[in-house]
Every structure is written in structure tokens, then in C-alpha cells.
Enzyme design. Structure first.
Site, PDB file in Angstrom:
ATOM      1  N   ASN A   1      -2.668 110.406 -51.426  1.00 15.75           N
ATOM      2  CA  ASN A   1      -2.621 110.884 -50.027  1.00 15.75           C
ATOM      3  C   ASN A   1      -3.897 110.482 -49.292  1.00 15.75           C
ATOM      4  O   ASN A   1      -3.854 109.964 -48.179  1.00 15.75           O
ATOM      5  CB  ASN A   1      -2.461 112.407 -49.973  1.00 15.75           C
ATOM      6  CG  ASN A   1      -1.302 112.894 -50.803  1.00 15.75           C
ATOM      7  OD1 ASN A   1      -0.438 112.111 -51.175  1.00 15.75           O
ATOM      8  ND2 ASN A   1      -1.282 114.172 -51.107  1.00 15.75           N
ATOM      9  N   ASP A   2      -5.034 110.731 -49.936  1.00 20.44           N
ATOM     10  CA  ASP A   2      -6.297 110.362 -49.298  1.00 20.44           C
ATOM     11  C   ASP A   2      -6.667 108.909 -49.563  1.00 20.44           C
ATOM     12  O   ASP A   2      -7.246 108.249 -48.702  1.00 20.44           O
ATOM     13  CB  ASP A   2      -7.428 111.284 -49.781  1.00 20.44           C
ATOM     14  CG  ASP A   2      -7.454 112.579 -48.981  1.00 20.44           C
ATOM     15  OD1 ASP A   2      -7.308 112.499 -47.746  1.00 20.44           O
ATOM     16  OD2 ASP A   2      -7.584 113.647 -49.594  1.00 20.44           O
TER      17      ASP A   2
ATOM     18  N   ARG B   1      -3.777 110.518 -42.222  1.00 24.50           N
ATOM     19  CA  ARG B   1      -2.535 110.951 -42.856  1.00 24.50           C
ATOM     20  C   ARG B   1      -1.772 111.998 -42.055  1.00 24.50           C
ATOM     21  O   ARG B   1      -0.593 112.252 -42.304  1.00 24.50           O
ATOM     22  CB  ARG B   1      -2.791 111.436 -44.290  1.00 24.50           C
ATOM     23  CG  ARG B   1      -3.619 112.681 -44.418  1.00 24.50           C
ATOM     24  CD  ARG B   1      -4.070 112.906 -45.843  1.00 24.50           C
ATOM     25  NE  ARG B   1      -3.397 114.022 -46.485  1.00 24.50           N
ATOM     26  CZ  ARG B   1      -3.805 114.610 -47.602  1.00 24.50           C
ATOM     27  NH1 ARG B   1      -4.873 114.151 -48.245  1.00 24.50           N
ATOM     28  NH2 ARG B   1      -3.156 115.608 -48.126  1.00 24.50           N
TER      29      ARG B   1
ATOM     30  N   CYS C   1      -1.753 112.421 -58.817  1.00 22.07           N
ATOM     31  CA  CYS C   1      -1.243 113.694 -58.287  1.00 22.07           C
ATOM     32  C   CYS C   1      -0.959 113.622 -56.794  1.00 22.07           C
ATOM     33  O   CYS C   1      -0.666 114.626 -56.164  1.00 22.07           O
ATOM     34  CB  CYS C   1      -2.204 114.832 -58.593  1.00 22.07           C
ATOM     35  SG  CYS C   1      -3.838 114.582 -57.886  1.00 22.07           S
TER      36      CYS C   1
ATOM     37  N   GLU D   1      -9.794 109.054 -54.755  1.00 20.56           N
ATOM     38  CA  GLU D   1      -9.228 109.081 -53.408  1.00 20.56           C
ATOM     39  C   GLU D   1     -10.136 108.401 -52.378  1.00 20.56           C
ATOM     40  O   GLU D   1      -9.777 108.273 -51.220  1.00 20.56           O
ATOM     41  CB  GLU D   1      -8.836 110.501 -52.971  1.00 20.56           C
ATOM     42  CG  GLU D   1      -9.792 111.597 -53.360  1.00 20.56           C
ATOM     43  CD  GLU D   1      -9.256 113.019 -53.142  1.00 20.56           C
ATOM     44  OE1 GLU D   1      -8.130 113.189 -52.685  1.00 20.56           O
ATOM     45  OE2 GLU D   1     -10.014 113.951 -53.438  1.00 20.56           O
TER      46      GLU D   1
ATOM     47  N   HIS E   1       2.658 129.357 -42.641  1.00 22.72           N
ATOM     48  CA  HIS E   1       3.256 130.237 -43.645  1.00 22.72           C
ATOM     49  C   HIS E   1       4.762 130.291 -43.487  1.00 22.72           C
ATOM     50  O   HIS E   1       5.487 130.502 -44.447  1.00 22.72           O
ATOM     51  CB  HIS E   1       2.678 131.644 -43.509  1.00 22.72           C
ATOM     52  CG  HIS E   1       1.215 131.678 -43.792  1.00 22.72           C
ATOM     53  ND1 HIS E   1       0.275 131.589 -42.805  1.00 22.72           N
ATOM     54  CD2 HIS E   1       0.548 131.745 -44.959  1.00 22.72           C
ATOM     55  CE1 HIS E   1      -0.919 131.621 -43.345  1.00 22.72           C
ATOM     56  NE2 HIS E   1      -0.793 131.706 -44.651  1.00 22.72           N
TER      57      HIS E   1
END
Ligand code: PEP
Ligand code: MG
Length: 678
Positions: A555-556, A566, A603, A532, A290
Site C-alpha cells: 500500500n505504501d 493512496r 501484508c 514500504e 466506524h
């Protein structure tokens, strides 16, 4: 209309402005587009001219004012004062002294800052004594602990109330910390330990915290591991109040510094004021923390996970923090300091120049429109997408609403969030991805025990199929939100046709139920799948018949097809979106989509890098989605390219065997455009 802006700075280096420092000033000043002045008393000279500068004779101890004629040159003004405040790197022979050190960490928030370190010291209370409490004194000890907890609670409420507007939305983590204060695993257990073991509150706190921490740390999941940090932050605060030590109070910092901390709790990060904290770096912490999220909303550079920064840096050391590449330079030498001062000017100038592209149409010079959308994790980020000129939301990662809590969100809770986003964005489309939990995003209360390979485990659509009750609640909320605008539904981690068929069946049941219940909804929304997993690429011709769109999650897809974790820094050098296999896979998907008449979107992170845009256009993508801040730069790139030229480039790239050759081709064809002044 242009407007003069000025900043005053004290000459602190022994020789003031002399030939060498004047040459540095001129080098930076020459980056300005308009006039830039140096004023001493009433004498005003051009900061771009070395002889003029030397003529106003500025020894140490004299104030000098730099003035720019146009706001566009504020980055130059900032760099000049940064450098002057560091005595041009010449104080006590600093520039010639200690060797430069470079540290690598995880980039948490982009941008460059240059300044002096301020090391947040927590060591003073690291040594805790254990002592015995006599039976009659136990009550008093329990009371002492309870009042430390109460004081901690009051402090945290005060922090929330004082938080500036920019970060107020992130103070919910502090609320979580406040609720942790009274959690029975922590609070209850500590009271119990004081009583049963007859030991002092500090020792009981330490004992319970370390056992809880190691329990969380043993969990394979990165998100849960980070929750161990929440426990430590809360316990540190209680400890401070128990021993009466002052929490390293960053609100009291009265000069501009770069914070260096072993760890920075969200509570501390929330106290950051941009006027004093230029950026921060920490030994601990990762991408999903966070604290990193707060740094991004404050828009200050931040690097986390540096491991040894607090051992290698002392307060007042000169630092360069390059948040974009995750590099910290300690004791930079003269040339590094100048190099980064110039880079910082370029970076800031580039950012403000790119902003003007946020509202250009994302159309190529030969008229092809490529939708540019934003990725979001929480509803508030929808505003960022609008401010940066996004054409809609290409990926709403809904799993964050399920994480960090001990129950599942209700249909009403989900519906409220989705409707909020849909209404903010209307009439632009919002692509809501169904739950992509587990893997590196486990639920607090997941019934799944440790998995050997969580990335290949019971995650995303597989979990939704296993828990149709949870999935149903989510899709009902999505269909209901669709009544308020334009919504698409996106299914993550699909690997077979059966999963699509099953999910569609459940969607139509949910639609039917809502109809029966006469609840406003839309069941005719577009349904797409994330591409993915390599099997989806192979089956994309068949799958195109079952869905309304594809969305490539690079990404995947890269992780699974090139066999590269990753999140593993050791193999990060192999992780390349321009790998020939990845380009061929994307081509296969867009081709099969086109034949079936459905669009292909992207995306994954690949879409947010301007260098990749010619390839993505040439490969036939219809829409791309990215981090909202990247949108203006991507729109600029699209509007400077021709689709026909990009298609030819891709034909050539498809004949190349190595990533290097593809990169070289891209740089030699479009490098000048990438690096051209905006
Ligand atoms: C992807 O895998 O490319 C993607 C966009 O999904 P996530 O990053 O959430 O796994
Ligand atoms: Mg993914």
C-alpha cells in the site's frame, strides 16, 4: 442431505407473469444447480421452463412461492424474489421511464444488493430559529437543554442494550458518543453560551457544534476530520430531543429497503437489522469511519462518500448497490437489472463455495507451502482469521488502540489486548506491528502540529524514536505477550539501517528490564521490518543482515515509489501493484532475503487479490497476509497452481515494459482458473 427452501412473493407488476417476466425468471432459475420450482396454490411447475411457468397463469395480486431443492441455490431464490418485489422493473412503466444514473463512491463493504431506496430524512429539522431568552427564563432553558441531553443519553443506552450480537462489539463508539454528551467542549460550552448570550438552546447547540466542527475539519488528518462527524451525530440527536422531532428511526422500517442517508451515525448503523436493511449508501463518510466497520461486521453491502446520493434518489426508487466496486445505479434499466441480478447470484454463490477452501492446505500442486495469514486491527478480528482458515496473523495494526482517545494506553492495557490475540491464535504466529501513527492516522493528543506532507512526516517508527517512552511501553507489552504463544515484532516505515539498529537496541533494553523485574516474557522473538519505503528495497541486502524477516507493505510501497497518494481518487487509476517497477522491487527484496536466509512476507492489499497470486508465488514470497474474508479464495488459488509454472511466468513478466502487458500475460495464462467455477 438436501433440504427445500422457499420464499413467497406477491406479483405486483400489472401483467404478472407474462412472456417477458417469465423469460427473466427462467434466465435466473437456470443459474440453479438443482431443481427450482414456482408454486401457485397447489400447482407446482419448474421455474426453469417458460411454458410451464406461463401455464400456471399468475396475474397481478397473486402470491407465488419459489422453492429450491438445495441450500446451494439460495442465491438464486433471493435474486428471484428481489426481482419479483421490484415488479420485474415493469411497474408503471418504471423500466422504460427515467434514465439510469450511475454514482461512484467509496466501497465500505462488499457485495451486491438490489431493492428500493429508503431515504432517511433529516431535513425537517435543518431550519433552526434563534430567539432571545429573558434573564428569569434562563434557568428553565438550561434545564430544557439538560433534559434533552439526558433523554439522548437514555436513547443511546437503549440502542446499546438492544444491539444484536454481531454488532455489540462495535457499540464502543456509542459509548464514546455518550461521553461526548457531557464533554466540556460541547456540553459545558453550550450551557455557557445559553447563559452568556441569553439565546435558546437550539441556537446555542448549533453555534457551538459548528465552531467545533470547523475546528476539526481544518485538521489535515483524515481520522480527526472524521471525529467532526461524531460531534455532528451527537448534536443531531440532542437537537431531535430538543425540538421533539423523531430521530429517523430505522428500527421502524417494516419492509426490505436500501438505506440512503446524507450520513449515518454509528448509533443508527447499530440499529440496522439485516432482515429489513439490504445495504446502505451515504453522501458522507470515508474508509476509516466506524459506520463502515459496522457494515462489514453485518456483512451488508455499503458505499460511502457518494456526495450527492440524497439529492438524486427518492424513497422507493429502484437501486442497485455494488459494494465491491463502489457503484450505485439508480433507476436501472431492464438489462442492467438482469445483469446485476445474475452478478449477485454469482457473487453470493462464489462466496459460499470459496468457504470450503478455508481449511485446505495453502500448498501448490507441486508441494510449495505459502502461508496465508490475516490482517487485523482489533483483537476481536482474530476470530475471523481463524474462521476463514488463516495460518496466523501477518499484520496486527496496533495503532487503533491509540486512536480516538486523549491519553496513551498503559502497558497493562496493551499487554491484555496482545495476550488476548496471541492466546486466541496459539500456536499460530501473530505479527505485531509497532505503532504506525500519524500520516493518515493521527493521535487525538499528538504534539505534532500540522505537517505539510503527513504521509512523509513524523510517522510510524520515526514517531516511536522521537517518543522512546511510548515505544518502550509498547515493546514491553509485546515481549510480555510473547510468553503466551508465537509472536513476531514488525517495525513500520523503516527507511534506514540506523532505525533498525536503534529499535533493536531498545528491544534488548526492554527485555533486560523485564528480566530484572522477573516479569514473564520472551526476548528472543523474531524482529522484522515493513518494506514500504524504496530505500529499504535498495538496501535490502544489508538490511537482511539486521532482521529476521521482511514484510512488504505494498500500500505504501506503491504510494512512495510510483508517487501516487493512496487516498487520492484522482490518481487512483495509476495505482497498480502489477507495475513493472513494483514487480522488480519485490523480486529484489525476496532475492536479497533468500541470499541471507530470511523469509519475505507481504501484508499489503496486493496479497488479497487472487489475480496476483501466480506473480507472488513466482517472485518467491514465503507468506502473505490479507483481509480475513479473502483467505478462502486465496487458498483456493494457491492450491490450483504450480510453483514451477509461476516462476517461469514471472521470468517472462520481468521482461515486459508495461502494466498492461503483465496483466494480459496473467489473464491469458490464468484467466480461465480465475473465472472457473469453484
Ligand atoms: C502497507 O503499507 O502496505 C501496509 C500494510 O500498511 P498500512 O496499510 O497500515 O499503511
Ligand atoms: Mg503502510
Amino acid at each position: 442431505m438436501s433440504q427445500c427452501i422457499s420464499k413467497k412473493t406477491l406479483m405486483i407488476n400489472e401483467m404478472g407473469i407474462h412472456a417477458r417476466s417469465a423469460a427473466k425468471i427462467v434466465k435466473l432459475a437456470n443459474k440453479a444447480h438443482f431443481n427450482i420450482w414456482a408454486i401457485r396454490d397447489s400447482e407446482k411447475v419448474s421455474a426453469k421452463n417458460i411454458f410451464d411457468l406461463l401455464s400456471i397463469a399468475c396475474p397481478a395480486g397473486v402470491w407465488i412461492e419459489f422453492v429450491v431443492d438445495d441450500a446451494m441455490d439460495i442465491p438464486v431464490l433471493n435474486a428471484l424474489t428481489d426481482l419479483a418485489e421490484l415488479g420485474f422493473g415493469e411497474i408503471n412503466g418504471e423500466s422504460a421511464g427515467t434514465p439510469e444514473i450511475r454514482l461512484n463512491g467509496v466501497s465500505a463493504s462488499s457485495g451486491i444488493c438490489i431493492g428500493r431506496a429508503y431515504v432517511v430524512d433529516m431535513d425537517s429539522i435543518q431550519v433552526i430559529r434563534k430567539y432571545h431568552i429573558s434573564e428569569p427564563a434562563i434557568g428553565k432553558e438550561l434545564k430544557r437543554f439538560k433534559s434533552a441531553v439526558k433523554k439522548t443519553r437514555d436513547d443511546m443506552i437503549a440502542i446499546i442494550n438492544d444491539a444484536c450480537q454481531d454488532i455489540r462489539e462495535h457499540t464502543d463508539i456509542l459509548q464514546t458518543h455518550i461521553s461526548l454528551l457531557k464533554d466540556k467542549l460541547l456540553y459545558g460550552k453550550i450551557l455557557e453560551t445559553i447563559e452568556s448570550e441569553k439565546i435558546n438552546a437550539e441556537w446555542a447547540l448549533k453555534k457551538v457544534t459548528s465552531s467545533l466542527r470547523s475546528k476539526f475539519n481544518r485538521m489535515a488528518d483524515a481520522y480527526l476530520k472524521e471525529r467532526a462527524t461524531d460531534i455532528v451525530h451527537v448534536s443531531d440527536r440532542i437537537l431531535m430531543n430538543l425540538v421533539g422531532a423523531d430521530m429517523a428511526d430505522i428500527t421502524r422500517i417494516d419492509r426490505q429497503v436500501i438505506l440512503v442517508a446524507r450520513d449515518l451515525s454509528p448509533a443508527q448503523a447499530s440499529q440496522i437489522k439485516q432482515e429489513t436493511i439490504k445495504g446502505f449508501i451515504t453522501d458522507l463518510g470515508g474508509k476509516t469511519s466506524h459506520t463502515g466497520i459496522i457494515a462489514r461486521s453485518l456483512n451488508i453491502p455499503a458505499i460511502m462518500g457518494l456526495k450527492t446520493a440524497t439529492n438524486q434518489i427518492d424513497t422507493d426508487d429502484i437501486l442497485i448497490v455494488d459494494g465491491t466496486s463502489g457503484i450505485v445505479i439508480v433507476h436501472p434499466d431492464d438489462s442492467t437489472l438482469m445483469e446485476y441480478a445474475l452478478r449477485k447470484i454469482d457473487y453470493e454463490a462464489q462466496l459460499s463455495r470459496f468457504l470450503k477452501y478455508r481449511f485446505v492446505e495453502s500448498k501448490t500442486l507441486d508441494g510449495f507451502w505459502l502461508g496465508v495469514m490475516g490482517n487485523i486491527e482489533i483483537p476481536d478480528e482474530a476470530q475471523l482469521v481463524i474462521e476463514n482458515g488463516g495460518d496466523g496473523i501477518g499484520l496486527y495494526r496496533t495503532e487503533f488502540q491509540y486512536m480516538g482517545r486523549n491519553d496513551f494506553p498503559s502497558e497493562t492495557e496493551l499487554f491484555d489486548s496482545y495476550r488476548n490475540v496471541v492466546q486466541q491464535m496459539a500456536p499460530r504466529p501473530v505479527t505485531i506491528r509497532t505503532l504506525d501513527v500519524n500520516g493518515d492516522k493521527a493521535l487525538n493528543h499528538s504534539e505534532i502540529t500540522e505537517e505539510q506532507n503527513p504521509a512523509l512526516g513524523l510517522r510510524a517508527i520515526r514517531y516511536s524514536m522521537k517518543r522512546p517512552d511510548i515505544f518502550k511501553i509498547q515493546i514491553r507489552a509485546i515481549l510480555r505477550a510473547a510468553h503466551f504463544g508465537s509472536v513476531r515484532i514488525l517495525l513500520p516505515m523503516i527507511s534506514s539501517c540506523e532505525e533498525i539498529m536503534e529499535a533493536r537496541k531498545m528491544l534488548s533494553i526492554a527485555g533486560e528490564e523485564l528480566k530484572q523485574e522477573s516479569l514473564p516474557h520472551r526476548s528472543d522473538i523474531e524482529v522484522g521490518i515493513m518494506v514500504e519505503v524504496p530505500s529499504v528495497v535498495v538496501l535490502s541486502d544489508m538490511m537482511a543482515e539486521l532482521v529476521d524477516f521482511f514484510s512488504i507493505g505494498t500500500n505504501d510501497l506503491i504510494q512512495f515509489s510510483l508517487a501516487i497518494d493512496r487516498g487520492n481518487r484522482e490518481v487512483a487509476y495509476l495505482y497498480s501493484p502489477l507495475h513493472p517497477a513494483i514487480i522488480r522491487m519485490i523480486r529484489q527484496v525476496t532475492e536479497n532475503g533468500r541470499k541471507q536466509g530470511i523469509p519475505t512476507y507481504m501484508c499489503g492489499e496486493m496479497a488479497g487479490d487472487p489475480l496476483n497470486i501466480p506473480v507472488l508465488l513466482g517472485l518467491g514470497l514465503n507468506e502473505i497476509s490479507m483481509n480475513p474474508q479473502s483467505i478462502p479464495a486465496i487458498k483456493r488459488m494457491i492450491s490450483s497452481l504450480r510453483l514451477d509454472a509461476c516462476s517461469s511466468l514471472v521470468e517472462e513478466a520481468l521482461r515486459l515494459k508495461t502494466t498492461r502487458e503483465i496483466m494480459d500475460l496473467l489473464h491469458s495464462t490464468y484467466g480461465s482458473l480465475l473465472y472457473a467455477a469453484v
